[in-house]
Design an enzyme around this catalytic site. Structure first.
Site: not given
Ligand code: G3P
Ligand code: MG
Length: 239
Positions: A9, A51
């Site tokens: 992630h 992000h």
């Molecule tokens: O793509 C899955 C996840 O990354 C979505 O949440 O806020 O971590 O981008 P976020």
């Molecule tokens: Mg994400």
């Protein structure tokens, strides 16, 4: 759509600064088959990995990402806030990240993360850059507008719709956005929706799963993949 089971992630998970090349290298060293990262546009239209809409949490910059040009953003330190050992790690461009993924054999989930009001433009730009990449990839977004714009630009790229809970009208939303899969929050998952997706043969990937036992439970229920900050919990052969 074939997913790697364990997807790091925000690049490499919690052991490296998020959305950096250092994170991607770490994911590859751990044996991950795939990575997910977030992409937003600089004010000159260059897609970069970040992000938040603002810079303070992950970089040494201040203010809004969309208000600064790419040369300024690339020059920021995106590593030191994670740990001084990563000082000097830059904000990568999407092109750099996709080149590195291809070189390392990492499948990439490019999450289109538009700043407010830039949904369509971000979708188009990300699709154009992704189309030029040589490795395997998938585009995803919470924004239907961004997904539609990406599809209009390069129809052949696989796309997934990001949601928190799986909506009751998931068939309609998938058809509207022309996606082949859903990405949903693991902690909002309901058994009925999961069974319906499984019966329909719709791949489902879940975020963010930082425990092995939870991931195994999801796999047993038919979930195709998990996004995790802890890819180090698995041995390379298990990913
Ligand atoms: O793509 C899955 C996840 O990354 C979505 O949440 O806020 O971590 O981008 P976020
Ligand atoms: Mg994400």
């Amino acid at each position: 759509m074939i997913y790697p089971r364990i997807i790091a992630h925000r690049g490499g998970g919690a052991l490296a600064p998020e959305n950096t090349l250092a994170g991607l290298r770490l994911a590859a060293r751990l044996g991950c088959g795939g990575v997910e990262f977030d992409v937003m546009l600089a004010t000159d239209g260059v897609p970069l990995l970040i992000h938040d809409e603002t810079l303070e949490r992950t970089t040494t910059g201040r203010g809004r990402v969309a208000a600064l040009d790419s040369a300024t953003l690339i020059g920021l330190d995106a590593g030191i806030r994670h740990h001084p050992a990563f000082a000097g790690e830059p904000v990568p461009t999407l092109d750099e990240a996709l080149r590195l993924c291809a070189a390392l054999g990492l499948w990439a989930n490019v999450e289109i993360k538009p700043a407010a009001g830039q949904e369509a433009e971000t979708g188009r730009v990300v699709a154009r850059h992704a189309a030029a990449a040589s490795g395997g990839l998938l585009l995803s977004s919470f924004s239907s507008i961004a997904l539609g714009a990406a599809a209009g630009e390069v129809a052949r790229l696989p796309r997934a719709l990001l949601v928190e809970a799986i909506p009751a009208d998931w068939r309609r939303r998938m058809a509207e956005t022309g996606v082949c899969a859903l990405h949903a929050a693991a902690n909002a998952l309901e058994a009925d929706a999961l069974l319906a997706l499984r019966d329909a043969g719709v791949p489902l990937a879940c975020y963010t799963v930082n425990r092995r036992d939870e991931a195994e439970r999801l796999f047993a229920m038919g979930v195709s993949a998990v996004f995790t900050d802890r890819p180090d919990l698995w041995a390379a052969a298990e990913m």
